[in-house]
Design a protein around this motif. Structure first.
Motif, PDB file in Angstrom:
ATOM      1  N   MET A   1      -0.229   5.596 -29.206  1.00 36.01           N
ATOM      2  CA  MET A   1      -1.321   5.788 -28.256  1.00 36.01           C
ATOM      3  C   MET A   1      -2.052   7.099 -28.555  1.00 36.01           C
ATOM      4  O   MET A   1      -3.287   7.150 -28.563  1.00 36.01           O
ATOM      5  N   ARG A   2      -1.290   8.155 -28.811  1.00 37.78           N
ATOM      6  CA  ARG A   2      -1.897   9.454 -29.125  1.00 37.78           C
ATOM      7  C   ARG A   2      -2.750   9.358 -30.382  1.00 37.78           C
ATOM      8  O   ARG A   2      -3.878   9.871 -30.420  1.00 37.78           O
ATOM      9  N   ARG A   3      -2.241   8.679 -31.413  1.00 31.65           N
ATOM     10  CA  ARG A   3      -3.001   8.569 -32.664  1.00 31.65           C
ATOM     11  C   ARG A   3      -4.289   7.770 -32.462  1.00 31.65           C
ATOM     12  O   ARG A   3      -5.338   8.116 -33.016  1.00 31.65           O
ATOM     13  N   ALA A   4      -4.221   6.699 -31.670  1.00 33.08           N
ATOM     14  CA  ALA A   4      -5.424   5.901 -31.401  1.00 33.08           C
ATOM     15  C   ALA A   4      -6.458   6.721 -30.636  1.00 33.08           C
ATOM     16  O   ALA A   4      -7.662   6.672 -30.935  1.00 33.08           O
ATOM     17  N   LEU A   5      -6.002   7.494 -29.662  1.00 34.67           N
ATOM     18  CA  LEU A   5      -6.914   8.344 -28.898  1.00 34.67           C
ATOM     19  C   LEU A   5      -7.508   9.439 -29.781  1.00 34.67           C
ATOM     20  O   LEU A   5      -8.712   9.727 -29.718  1.00 34.67           O
ATOM     21  N   ALA A   6      -6.674  10.044 -30.622  1.00 33.32           N
ATOM     22  CA  ALA A   6      -7.163  11.105 -31.509  1.00 33.32           C
ATOM     23  C   ALA A   6      -8.218  10.569 -32.465  1.00 33.32           C
ATOM     24  O   ALA A   6      -9.246  11.221 -32.720  1.00 33.32           O
ATOM     25  N   ALA A   7      -7.986   9.364 -33.010  1.00 32.21           N
ATOM     26  CA  ALA A   7      -8.968   8.769 -33.921  1.00 32.21           C
ATOM     27  C   ALA A   7     -10.288   8.519 -33.205  1.00 32.21           C
ATOM     28  O   ALA A   7     -11.370   8.784 -33.747  1.00 32.21           O
TER      29      ALA A   7
ATOM     30  N   LEU B   1      -0.344   7.431 -20.563  1.00 26.67           N
ATOM     31  CA  LEU B   1      -1.724   7.627 -21.013  1.00 26.67           C
ATOM     32  C   LEU B   1      -2.131   9.092 -20.867  1.00 26.67           C
ATOM     33  O   LEU B   1      -2.744   9.672 -21.777  1.00 26.67           O
ATOM     34  N   ILE B   2      -1.789   9.692 -19.744  1.00 24.48           N
ATOM     35  CA  ILE B   2      -2.145  11.102 -19.528  1.00 24.48           C
ATOM     36  C   ILE B   2      -1.472  11.984 -20.574  1.00 24.48           C
ATOM     37  O   ILE B   2      -2.110  12.874 -21.166  1.00 24.48           O
ATOM     38  N   ARG B   3      -0.195  11.743 -20.819  1.00 30.46           N
ATOM     39  CA  ARG B   3       0.520  12.568 -21.809  1.00 30.46           C
ATOM     40  C   ARG B   3      -0.073  12.388 -23.205  1.00 30.46           C
ATOM     41  O   ARG B   3      -0.270  13.360 -23.951  1.00 30.46           O
ATOM     42  N   ALA B   4      -0.373  11.140 -23.575  1.00 28.43           N
ATOM     43  CA  ALA B   4      -0.927  10.878 -24.906  1.00 28.43           C
ATOM     44  C   ALA B   4      -2.312  11.505 -25.051  1.00 28.43           C
ATOM     45  O   ALA B   4      -2.643  12.071 -26.101  1.00 28.43           O
ATOM     46  N   PHE B   5      -3.116  11.413 -24.004  1.00 28.84           N
ATOM     47  CA  PHE B   5      -4.451  12.018 -24.062  1.00 28.84           C
ATOM     48  C   PHE B   5      -4.356  13.528 -24.216  1.00 28.84           C
ATOM     49  O   PHE B   5      -5.079  14.128 -25.029  1.00 28.84           O
ATOM     50  N   ALA B   6      -3.480  14.163 -23.442  1.00 29.66           N
ATOM     51  CA  ALA B   6      -3.344  15.622 -23.519  1.00 29.66           C
ATOM     52  C   ALA B   6      -2.958  16.056 -24.932  1.00 29.66           C
ATOM     53  O   ALA B   6      -3.463  17.066 -25.445  1.00 29.66           O
ATOM     54  N   ALA B   7      -2.084  15.277 -25.575  1.00 23.02           N
ATOM     55  CA  ALA B   7      -1.678  15.609 -26.943  1.00 23.02           C
ATOM     56  C   ALA B   7      -2.809  15.371 -27.937  1.00 23.02           C
ATOM     57  O   ALA B   7      -2.988  16.139 -28.892  1.00 23.02           O
ATOM     58  N   ALA B   8      -3.591  14.316 -27.719  1.00 23.17           N
ATOM     59  CA  ALA B   8      -4.679  13.989 -28.648  1.00 23.17           C
ATOM     60  C   ALA B   8      -5.866  14.929 -28.494  1.00 23.17           C
ATOM     61  O   ALA B   8      -6.640  15.127 -29.439  1.00 23.17           O
ATOM     62  N   ASN B   9      -6.006  15.521 -27.318  1.00 23.54           N
ATOM     63  CA  ASN B   9      -7.172  16.339 -26.996  1.00 23.54           C
ATOM     64  C   ASN B   9      -6.882  17.829 -27.191  1.00 23.54           C
ATOM     65  O   ASN B   9      -7.307  18.667 -26.400  1.00 23.54           O
ATOM     66  N   ALA B  10      -6.170  18.146 -28.254  1.00 23.90           N
ATOM     67  CA  ALA B  10      -5.784  19.541 -28.492  1.00 23.90           C
ATOM     68  C   ALA B  10      -6.995  20.458 -28.603  1.00 23.90           C
ATOM     69  O   ALA B  10      -6.953  21.624 -28.184  1.00 23.90           O
ATOM     70  N   ALA B  11      -8.090  19.949 -29.141  1.00 24.13           N
ATOM     71  CA  ALA B  11      -9.292  20.776 -29.291  1.00 24.13           C
ATOM     72  C   ALA B  11     -10.005  20.993 -27.962  1.00 24.13           C
ATOM     73  O   ALA B  11     -10.866  21.876 -27.852  1.00 24.13           O
ATOM     74  N   GLY B  12      -9.680  20.178 -26.965  1.00 24.16           N
ATOM     75  CA  GLY B  12     -10.234  20.371 -25.626  1.00 24.16           C
ATOM     76  C   GLY B  12     -11.645  19.881 -25.421  1.00 24.16           C
ATOM     77  O   GLY B  12     -12.275  20.204 -24.408  1.00 24.16           O
ATOM     78  N   GLY B  13     -12.163  19.055 -26.336  1.00 16.22           N
ATOM     79  CA  GLY B  13     -13.550  18.626 -26.224  1.00 16.22           C
ATOM     80  C   GLY B  13     -13.764  17.340 -25.464  1.00 16.22           C
ATOM     81  O   GLY B  13     -14.891  16.845 -25.397  1.00 16.22           O
ATOM     82  N   ALA B  14     -12.706  16.776 -24.888  1.00 13.63           N
ATOM     83  CA  ALA B  14     -12.825  15.495 -24.187  1.00 13.63           C
ATOM     84  C   ALA B  14     -12.292  15.624 -22.766  1.00 13.63           C
ATOM     85  O   ALA B  14     -11.525  16.542 -22.442  1.00 13.63           O
ATOM     86  N   ARG B  15     -12.697  14.670 -21.921  1.00 17.61           N
ATOM     87  CA  ARG B  15     -12.208  14.595 -20.549  1.00 17.61           C
ATOM     88  C   ARG B  15     -11.822  13.150 -20.257  1.00 17.61           C
ATOM     89  O   ARG B  15     -12.555  12.219 -20.596  1.00 17.61           O
ATOM     90  N   LEU B  16     -10.677  12.974 -19.617  1.00 15.72           N
ATOM     91  CA  LEU B  16     -10.219  11.649 -19.193  1.00 15.72           C
ATOM     92  C   LEU B  16     -10.352  11.565 -17.679  1.00 15.72           C
ATOM     93  O   LEU B  16      -9.665  12.282 -16.948  1.00 15.72           O
ATOM     94  N   HIS B  17     -11.240  10.690 -17.205  1.00 18.11           N
ATOM     95  CA  HIS B  17     -11.460  10.494 -15.773  1.00 18.11           C
ATOM     96  C   HIS B  17     -10.718   9.229 -15.343  1.00 18.11           C
ATOM     97  O   HIS B  17     -11.014   8.132 -15.838  1.00 18.11           O
ATOM     98  N   ILE B  18      -9.763   9.384 -14.427  1.00 20.51           N
ATOM     99  CA  ILE B  18      -8.970   8.260 -13.934  1.00 20.51           C
ATOM    100  C   ILE B  18      -9.445   7.930 -12.526  1.00 20.51           C
ATOM    101  O   ILE B  18      -9.371   8.766 -11.618  1.00 20.51           O
TER     102      ILE B  18
END
Length: 366
Positions: free
Chosen positions: A321-327, A212-229
């Motif tokens: 997972m990355r595509r779903a997060l990016a969408a 999940l962390i890896r997929a989020f980092a790839a999806a969040n290329a623009a840097g506008g999101a934060r994932l709090h675990i």
């Protein structure tokens, strides 16, 4: 009606939280008691049960005592309470309650072998599954905590069961007003203007945290999101060592509700669940959910299909997972839920009360 609940300990975990919600709803109208089978750990919720006026009694001293005469010790403790129904939760409780001369019900909170194999390895999981199924066959009523667990019990093990879905306390887990959400975001230190994703349950292989962390980092290329675990877990240090930008690891969090009320999206990449309380809590707080395609998650998605508030992705495929997060980050994700009353613990407790009454009327016991 007198109802006795039997469980290993009241350590803070999903099945104990479910039991607390049942007891909380039924205590005003019934005489209840909880019987445990080992010393309480540091994180025990025993005091929470006792605050409801429900006594907590240790019937068996521990694992060794359970193996050596545990059934007779438990039977003597229960005889002093004189219950109309005994409700067992968990592997050790099933084994000790299976021969009681009383009406008995067992709730199954997981998919047996799959969860045991993840936690204990395959050889021990095979023995535990066979032992648990043999014990469950002796109960007057077996309850599955979700439709998917019920299907596993019926199709793999030929166990007849009734499904009573887990629920959560929607007096606690409820949406916040926009004003309160803004205040919570500031209090929690959420970055202004960021899209906030929350994942609860900590860091473990079962929760799929590293992918999940890896997929989020790839999806969040623009840097506008934060994932709090939220939560610790066996892979906490490994997850922290990934150093993924935009990912915030909180460790243990005493109260997740403010995070759920303040966030924009709930995410779970879990590989195995029974009926996922974390998902029910998030939806009850008004969060849309992006979930892995395991059967319990798909059950929840189907239950709320008309609201479009749950979307699923293949957790075995990091690209998916990355595509779903990016969408979702682009605004094409699930919507906020409108009506989640079906996920309430009040509904769950009412179903259990009906089951207890029916069982007490017809009698039972070994």
């Amino acid at each position: 009606m007198r109802i006795a609940y039997v469980i290993s300990t009241l350590d803070r975990c999903g099945p104990v939280n479910v039991l607390y919600d049942i007891v909380h709803r039924l205590a005003p109208d019934h005489e209840l008691a909880v019987f445990t089978l080992a010393p309480e750990p540091a994180g025990s919720r025993a005091a929470d049960f006792e605050a409801l006026g429900v006594p907590v009694r240790r019937a068996v001293a521990g694992r060794l005592a359970s193996a050596l005469g545990g059934s007779s010790r438990l039977a003597r403790a229960l005889a002093r309470f004189e219950p109309d129904v005994v409700h067992a939760h968990g592997f050790r409780a099933y084994r000790l309650c299976r021969s009681l001369p009383l009406p008995t019900v067992a709730t199954v909170h997981n998919e047996l072998y799959d969860d045991f194999a993840t936690a204990y390895g395959r050889p021990l999981a095979l023995w535990m599954t066979r032992s648990e199924v043999r014990a469950l066959r002796r109960f007057d009523l077996v309850v599955a905590c979700s439709d998917s667990v019920g299907r596993v019990l019926a199709e793999r093990y030929a166990l007849a069961c009734e499904c009573i879905r887990n629920g959560v306390d929607q007096d606690l887990y409820a949406p916040a007003s926009e004003e309160r959400r803004a205040r919570l975001r500031a209090e929690l230190g959420y970055e202004a203007g960021a899209t906030i994703l929350v994942s609860t349950g900590g860091c473990s292989r079962r929760k799929g945290t590293q992918p999940l962390i890896r997929a989020f980092a790839a999806a969040n290329a623009a840097g506008g999101a934060r994932l709090h675990i939220l939560g610790g877990g066996p892979l906490y240090e490994q997850c922290r060592s990934l150093g993924a930008p935009g990912v915030v690891l909180h460790g243990f969090v005493d109260d997740v509700i403010p995070h759920l009320q303040a966030a924009d999206l709930f995410v779970s990449a879990s590989r195995s669940e029974g009926m996922p309380l974390a998902v029910l809590e998030a939806l009850s707080c008004g969060l849309p959910a992006l979930l892995s395609t395991i059967a319990p998650h798909e059950d929840v998605a189907g239950l709320l299909a008309d609201q479009g508030c749950v979307e699923c992705f293949d957790a075995a495929d990091e690209g998916a997972m990355r595509r779903a997060l990016a969408a979702a980050l682009d605004g094409a994700g699930p919507a906020r839920p409108a009506d989640v009353s079906a996920l309430s613990s009040a509904v769950m407790a009412r179903r259990y009360a009906q089951a207890y009454r029916a069982l007490a009327r017809r009698g039972g016991g070994a």
